[in-house]
Design an enzyme around this catalytic site. Structure first.
Site, PDB file in Angstrom:
ATOM      1  N   ARG A 108      35.763  68.046  20.992  1.00 23.14           N
ATOM      2  CA  ARG A 108      34.816  66.976  21.258  1.00 23.14           C
ATOM      3  C   ARG A 108      33.656  67.073  20.288  1.00 23.14           C
ATOM      4  NH1 ARG A 108      34.039  67.711  27.494  1.00 23.14           N
ATOM      5  NH2 ARG A 108      35.200  69.545  26.879  1.00 23.14           N
ATOM      6  N   SER A 177      35.273  78.300  22.230  1.00 25.29           N
ATOM      7  CA  SER A 177      35.629  79.087  23.417  1.00 25.29           C
ATOM      8  C   SER A 177      36.843  79.982  23.189  1.00 25.29           C
ATOM      9  CB  SER A 177      35.821  78.153  24.609  1.00 25.29           C
ATOM     10  OG  SER A 177      34.618  77.453  24.826  1.00 25.29           O
ATOM     11  N   ASP A 230      31.784  78.085  25.975  1.00 24.93           N
ATOM     12  CA  ASP A 230      31.583  77.071  27.016  1.00 24.93           C
ATOM     13  C   ASP A 230      30.663  77.555  28.139  1.00 24.93           C
ATOM     14  OD1 ASP A 230      33.412  78.958  27.879  1.00 24.93           O
ATOM     15  OD2 ASP A 230      34.940  77.526  28.517  1.00 24.93           O
TER      16      ASP A 230
HETATM   17 MG    MG Z   1      36.257  73.815  29.419  1.00 22.66          MG
END
Ligand code: MG
Ligand code: ADP
Length: 505
Positions: A108, A177, A230
């Site tokens: 994203r 992450s 994250d």
């Molecule tokens: Mg996530």
């Protein structure tokens, strides 16, 4: 009586006897099955039990491991990684910042125009891009070029609502992450790829340097100002709106927690960091383990058959990736030993990970009197053209729901105990003595499991309350912080901006 009549009577009587015997045998068999199913469930319930005393032991063990992990490198299963985040967003941040969130099959990008305390997030715009599978296992330049070109395209499509002051570089927060050994707020080396990624030649390399080179190849004037995961993104995103947030937890496919620690309480960094102030610690709590954790043969099987046996034991009891799989293991045994789905075991029940946690959650939440959703889901899951689960009985459906309940509540209660362990470590688990003011403590939780599995999240919240007691829990707030992690990275880019020292950010 004629011969024929006698024969008919005898045959008739014999048939009646046979039918009666069949019925009796069927009843005996089915009551035997029921008893076996009940015994297996009872055993599951006992092994998964999390009475208050046990939860306290788990919380204490978590606290002990936190101390050990902070005392020395490798001192605990908990890595207790230093994030270099020592300035969480306050709300005063202003300007345009970007975030890039990589950690799954999609990444994203986000831009956000910050207007300070008064206006907060003036405008934000996210975009999601899926990563072609061949890039997930290819070369490093290919992957990072793909990401950077998406970023360049995103910048090129910027509307007039977003302003970058003349002469300033765009700044980006990178949520990455995967396991990283952080070396500063904006650099860190990759420990290993997970989640289906395997990029050649990147392990041990600085991921920010890789991304920066790719950004330069796009001739984009953008600087990576913060590298986070994250969990830290969630903590930062939630802190922006609420100054009392000091713990961030992820309960999604995996699980992790991060919290704000006092710098003087981090012995392994004495001499390397200022002893005053605060530091966000990335616990990597999924790898926590303790003899106090209630585990079963099903968990053993799951662990042995997993890609990382012996690792991430806490995660395997709690997170969305595994709850459905534990349930599958339980149902498989019930099918084998108590003929839960009839005389034969549905072959699909033997396929690992076929039963996903969202399906488990849908069955668990079924409120209909005949458990219709459970029936439909089982049929969808295990039925097929050749093997077909006939309509399951209400008894069978009830057994399935009970199994969901035991597994989900064990996970939720253990996650709650983990949170209480953190609160204990930082002295936020009890009310102020002598009638003083107890500070408000907020735990921000993100992740699809917590967001969508209501029985799980309600159980987690009520267990924290049960463990802390009425008085202390009155000042502890647990809240959902969804979509915190993307915006969190942009906010951290803002709070660690290169322009902070030269006046307004
Ligand atoms: Mg996530
Ligand atoms: P990720 O953790 O992969 O970054 P999310 O935070 O969106 O992504 O979490 C997705 C996970 O949440 C899924 O893998 C699943 O285990 C869990 N999940 C999603 N929807 C539900 C649901 N309705 N009920 C229970 N668990 C769910």
């Amino acid at each position: 009586m004629g011969k024929v009549a006698v024969t008919t009577a005898v045959v008739g009587a014999a048939m009646a006897c046979a039918v009666a015997a069949l019925v009796v045998r069927h009843r005996m068999r089915s009551s035997g099955r029921c008893a076996r199913a009940a015994a297996l469930l009872k055993e599951l319930e006992e092994r998964c039990a999390t009475p208050l005393g046990k939860l306290r032991q788990v919380a204490d063990a978590m606290m002990v491991e936190m101390h050990a992990g902070l005392a020395s490198e490798g001192g605990s299963k908990l890595k207790m990684l230093i994030s270099y985040v020592d300035k969480l967003p306050t709300g005063d941040e202003t300007g345009l910042f970007y975030a890039l969130d990589l950690g799954g099959t999609n990444f994203r990008v986000l831009r956000v125009q910050l207007g300070g305390k008064e206006h907060r997030v003036v405008k934000k715009e996210p975009k999601e891009v899926s990563i072609p599978p061949h890039l997930m296992v290819g070369g490093s330049d290919e992957l990072f070029d793909f990401i950077a070109s998406a970023l360049a395209e995103f910048v090129a499509s910027e509307g007039e609502d977003f302003h970058i002051p003349v002469g300033r570089q765009r700044e980006l927060g990178f949520t990455f992450s995967f396991p990283v050994r952080q070396t500063s707020i904006a650099s860190g080396t990759l420990i290993k790829w997970t989640k289906g990624f395997n990029i050649e030649g990147t392990v041990g390399e600085d991921v920010v340097a890789e991304l920066t080179r790719a950004i330069e190849r796009q001739c984009l004037d953008m600087r990576v100002s913060a590298l986070v995961n994250d969990t830290i993104g969630t903590l930062a995103g939630a802190r922006y709106y609420d100054n009392d947030v000091i713990v961030g937890v992820i309960l999604g496919t995996g699980t992790n927690a991060a919290y704000v620690e006092r710098a003087h309480a981090i012995p392994k960094w004495h001499g390397l960091l200022p002893k005053s102030g605060e530091m966000v610690i990335n616990m990597e709590w999924g790898n926590f383990r303790s003899s106090h954790l209630p585990t079963t043969d099903y968990d053993q099987t799951l662990d042995t058959e997993s890609l990382n046996p012996g690792e991430q034991i806490f995660e395997k009891l709690i997170s969305g990736m595994y709850l459905g799989e534990i349930l599958r293991n339980v149902l498989l045994r019930l099918a084998n030993e108590a003929a839960l789905f009839g005389d034969s075991v549905p072959p699909k029940l033997e396929t690992p990970f076929i039963l996903r946690t969202p399906v488990m959650s849908a069955m668990h939440h079924d409120n209909s009197p005949d458990l219709k959703v459970v029936g439909t889901k089982l049929k969808e899951l295990f039925g097929g053209m050749i093997t077909f689960i006939p309509n399951t009985s209400l008894k069978t459906r009830k057994v399935v729901v009970q199994a969901c309940d035991i597994i989900a509540k064990r996970g939720a209660r253990l996650a709650a105990a983990g949170i209480v362990g953190i609160l204990k470590k930082i002295g936020r688990d009890s009310a102020a003595k002598d009638g003083g003011d107890t500070p408000r403590t907020v735990v921000a939780i993100d992740g699809g499991l917590y967001e969508h599995y209501n029985i799980f999240s309600e159980c987690l919240r009520s267990t924290v309350k049960e463990m802390l007691g009425e008085e202390a829990s009155a000042s502890v707030v647990i809240k959902l912080a969804n979509d915190g992690s993307s915006i969190g990275a942009a906010l951290l880019a803002a709070s660690h901006s290169q322009y902070l020292d030269v006046g307004e950010s």
